[in-house]
Motif scaffolding. Sequence first.
Motif, PDB file in Angstrom:
ATOM      1  N   THR A  16       0.844  -1.209   0.000  1.00  0.00           N
ATOM      2  CA  THR A  16       0.000   0.000   0.000  1.00  0.00           C
ATOM      3  C   THR A  16       0.868   1.244   0.000  1.00  0.00           C
ATOM      4  N   MET A  17       1.925   1.232   0.813  1.00  0.00           N
ATOM      5  CA  MET A  17       2.828   2.372   0.882  1.00  0.00           C
ATOM      6  C   MET A  17       3.502   2.594  -0.466  1.00  0.00           C
ATOM      7  N   ARG A  18       3.940   1.527  -1.103  1.00  0.00           N
ATOM      8  CA  ARG A  18       4.603   1.670  -2.412  1.00  0.00           C
ATOM      9  C   ARG A  18       3.643   2.234  -3.450  1.00  0.00           C
ATOM     10  N   THR A  19       2.394   1.797  -3.415  1.00  0.00           N
ATOM     11  CA  THR A  19       1.404   2.302  -4.376  1.00  0.00           C
ATOM     12  C   THR A  19       1.143   3.789  -4.182  1.00  0.00           C
ATOM     13  N   ILE A  20       1.026   4.212  -2.927  1.00  0.00           N
ATOM     14  CA  ILE A  20       0.781   5.636  -2.633  1.00  0.00           C
ATOM     15  C   ILE A  20       1.950   6.489  -3.118  1.00  0.00           C
ATOM     16  N   GLU A  21       3.160   6.062  -2.824  1.00  0.00           N
ATOM     17  CA  GLU A  21       4.340   6.812  -3.267  1.00  0.00           C
ATOM     18  C   GLU A  21       4.375   6.909  -4.794  1.00  0.00           C
ATOM     19  N   SER A  22       4.061   5.831  -5.453  1.00  0.00           N
ATOM     20  CA  SER A  22       4.086   5.817  -6.919  1.00  0.00           C
ATOM     21  C   SER A  22       3.049   6.766  -7.501  1.00  0.00           C
ATOM     22  N   ARG A  23       1.855   6.768  -6.925  1.00  0.00           N
ATOM     23  CA  ARG A  23       0.784   7.627  -7.451  1.00  0.00           C
ATOM     24  C   ARG A  23       1.111   9.106  -7.256  1.00  0.00           C
ATOM     25  N   LEU A  24       1.706   9.453  -6.127  1.00  0.00           N
ATOM     26  CA  LEU A  24       2.024  10.857  -5.893  1.00  0.00           C
ATOM     27  C   LEU A  24       3.191  11.318  -6.766  1.00  0.00           C
ATOM     28  N   ARG A  25       4.161  10.454  -6.976  1.00  0.00           N
ATOM     29  CA  ARG A  25       5.238  10.827  -7.900  1.00  0.00           C
ATOM     30  C   ARG A  25       4.676  11.064  -9.297  1.00  0.00           C
ATOM     31  N   SER A  26       3.724  10.236  -9.667  1.00  0.00           N
ATOM     32  CA  SER A  26       3.124  10.361 -10.992  1.00  0.00           C
ATOM     33  C   SER A  26       2.340  11.658 -11.137  1.00  0.00           C
ATOM     34  N   VAL A  27       1.552  12.019 -10.118  1.00  0.00           N
ATOM     35  CA  VAL A  27       0.698  13.201 -10.236  1.00  0.00           C
ATOM     36  C   VAL A  27       1.524  14.481 -10.247  1.00  0.00           C
ATOM     37  N   LEU A  28       2.706  14.458  -9.642  1.00  0.00           N
ATOM     38  CA  LEU A  28       3.567  15.645  -9.671  1.00  0.00           C
ATOM     39  C   LEU A  28       4.133  15.899 -11.060  1.00  0.00           C
ATOM     40  N   GLY A  29       4.031  14.917 -11.924  1.00  0.00           N
ATOM     41  CA  GLY A  29       4.477  15.100 -13.303  1.00  0.00           C
ATOM     42  C   GLY A  29       3.399  15.689 -14.192  1.00  0.00           C
ATOM     43  N   TYR A  30       2.320  16.216 -13.578  1.00  0.00           N
ATOM     44  CA  TYR A  30       1.211  16.811 -14.336  1.00  0.00           C
ATOM     45  C   TYR A  30       1.733  17.872 -15.310  1.00  0.00           C
ATOM     46  N   SER A  31       1.122  17.887 -16.495  1.00  0.00           N
ATOM     47  CA  SER A  31       1.523  18.863 -17.511  1.00  0.00           C
ATOM     48  C   SER A  31       0.294  19.502 -18.127  1.00  0.00           C
ATOM     49  N   ASP A  32       0.307  20.833 -18.246  1.00  0.00           N
ATOM     50  CA  ASP A  32      -0.767  21.596 -18.877  1.00  0.00           C
ATOM     51  C   ASP A  32      -0.248  22.126 -20.209  1.00  0.00           C
ATOM     52  N   GLY A  33      -0.582  21.410 -21.271  1.00  0.00           N
ATOM     53  CA  GLY A  33      -0.065  21.797 -22.581  1.00  0.00           C
ATOM     54  C   GLY A  33      -0.647  23.079 -23.125  1.00  0.00           C
ATOM     55  N   ASP A  34      -1.794  23.540 -22.572  1.00  0.00           N
ATOM     56  CA  ASP A  34      -2.448  24.741 -23.098  1.00  0.00           C
ATOM     57  C   ASP A  34      -2.092  26.001 -22.324  1.00  0.00           C
ATOM     58  N   GLY A  35      -1.380  25.862 -21.218  1.00  0.00           N
ATOM     59  CA  GLY A  35      -1.111  27.020 -20.378  1.00  0.00           C
ATOM     60  C   GLY A  35       0.259  27.621 -20.604  1.00  0.00           C
ATOM     61  N   THR A  36       0.426  28.831 -20.091  1.00  0.00           N
ATOM     62  CA  THR A  36       1.726  29.488 -20.146  1.00  0.00           C
ATOM     63  C   THR A  36       2.753  28.696 -19.345  1.00  0.00           C
ATOM     64  N   PHE A  37       2.306  28.174 -18.206  1.00  0.00           N
ATOM     65  CA  PHE A  37       3.160  27.337 -17.371  1.00  0.00           C
ATOM     66  C   PHE A  37       2.650  25.906 -17.488  1.00  0.00           C
ATOM     67  N   SER A  38       3.469  25.030 -18.009  1.00  0.00           N
ATOM     68  CA  SER A  38       3.002  23.667 -18.270  1.00  0.00           C
ATOM     69  C   SER A  38       3.423  22.674 -17.198  1.00  0.00           C
ATOM     70  N   MET A  39       4.504  22.970 -16.459  1.00  0.00           N
ATOM     71  CA  MET A  39       4.992  22.048 -15.432  1.00  0.00           C
ATOM     72  C   MET A  39       5.394  22.822 -14.183  1.00  0.00           C
ATOM     73  N   LEU A  40       5.509  22.084 -13.083  1.00  0.00           N
ATOM     74  CA  LEU A  40       5.935  22.721 -11.836  1.00  0.00           C
ATOM     75  C   LEU A  40       7.281  23.411 -11.990  1.00  0.00           C
ATOM     76  N   SER A  41       8.160  22.833 -12.775  1.00  0.00           N
ATOM     77  CA  SER A  41       9.483  23.425 -12.946  1.00  0.00           C
ATOM     78  C   SER A  41       9.406  24.795 -13.600  1.00  0.00           C
ATOM     79  N   ASP A  42       8.355  25.056 -14.388  1.00  0.00           N
ATOM     80  CA  ASP A  42       8.192  26.373 -15.004  1.00  0.00           C
ATOM     81  C   ASP A  42       7.935  27.445 -13.951  1.00  0.00           C
ATOM     82  N   LEU A  43       7.466  27.002 -12.798  1.00  0.00           N
ATOM     83  CA  LEU A  43       7.197  27.938 -11.699  1.00  0.00           C
ATOM     84  C   LEU A  43       8.360  27.978 -10.706  1.00  0.00           C
ATOM     85  N   GLY A  44       9.428  27.281 -11.013  1.00  0.00           N
ATOM     86  CA  GLY A  44      10.586  27.275 -10.117  1.00  0.00           C
ATOM     87  C   GLY A  44      10.489  26.232  -9.031  1.00  0.00           C
TER      88      GLY A  44
END
Length: 464
Positions: A312-340
């Motif tokens: 269960t712990m491994r699954t939770i860690e995997s899902r959160l790592r995945s969601v942090l990779g969210y990308s907005d292709g239509d926005g000015t800022f597409s990834m967290l790294s674009d915001l620093g």
Amino acid sequence: MATISSLGIGSGLDLSGLLDDLEDAEKQKLTPIVAQQQSYKTKLSAFGSLESSLTALRDAATKLSDPETFSAVTSSMTGDAVTATTTGDAVAGRYQVSVSSLAQAQSVASQGYADKDASLGMSGTLSFSVGEETFEVDVADGDSLADLRDSVNAQDGGVTATIVNDGTASRLVLSSAATGTDATMSVSSADNDLNNAFGFSTTVSDVDGTSTITGGTMTQTVSAQNAALNVNGIDITSQSNTVEDALEGVTFNLTSTTTGAETLSVSKDTESMTKAVKAFVTAYNSFQSTSDALTSYDSESDTAGALLGNSTMRTIESRLRSVLGYSDGDGTFSMLSDLGIERQLDGTLEVDNDKLSEAISSDSDAVSQFFAGVDGKGGLSASIDDTMGTILDDGGLLQIATDGIDSTLDRLGDRYTRMQESIDSTVERYRTQFASLDSLVSQMNSTSSYLTQQFDALSAQTNQ
């Protein structure tokens, strides 16, 4: 034969000590069960800590999902005559505000009465009108000025009544509960005596707001008046000293008139926006710290975290790592790294303050779109909330895991009870056997003693 009251008395053997040792040995059968119970309780506590950190992360992400978080403004006002509060609808800028008059409620006073508790000597009905509201007050025979005051206040009809003593007489004072000319009062009665004593009407000028009293002996002490202010050269009137519609997103609270103009400065509240983003980063890093502690292993002490290797712990860690990779292709800022905001090797997030500040200052709407989406749809925050739902909500990963642990603890509790009953039964059997042994040895000792006496007596006779 005498009854043996305590093990070992009859035989002289330490049967009580032996029974205690046997009981201690039997209880060793409980040790693995207790160890298992403690292990599962530790896991349950660990999941509780994990849930707390995940809930805090979800709350921080939810804050970023509110578009108002990135439309917040801050304001400052020079002078003390006017205060202002703002909402996200306020437009950044500088505004000159002056106040020429404050809104005030109308107040009238009756003629003086020597005794406020004495009968007025009149009866009938007084009809009150305050703006669009009307109500009636009945005056009964024997009613006093104090009774009339209480009757008016009991109606809760937009008029308050009180009695003021000027040092020589008591006067009934009626005041409109609201300020402004829309709350102008009038009182009349079909009874001439009441009308002459308390009836009045007010005529309000449409030009300057002044009013005159006609009829009755009531005297106007304070005229109804609207607030008058000027915002950037535009004259504004208000029924109240709380002015909400003069400037979009701004509420003015007038406390006094001004001798000149006071300046309202409205600007984007970039500080609160930055704080909200950093709160999210802090919450995520707190989760990461909790996760690391629960899955750690110390080779020197050979100690492991409570959830090391837990699926269960491994699954939770995997899902959160995945969601942090969210990308907005239509926005000015597409990834967290674009915001620093960059993910580090240890799994934590680190903020480039200059880059984040520049993003919020230059285009807070685009930052809002990245986190909150468009019209409540999309955005990193929604993705995080969806992921958290599969973990924290009813039927989610944590509930499944903890329900399984609770079931296991119930089974271990039943197993412990059965084992304890078995141990108690075994010890009781030992006690019964030891009691029989004690009795038997006691009998044998008694017989041996008797035979010895007989042989000694026989020997003595033979020698003689």
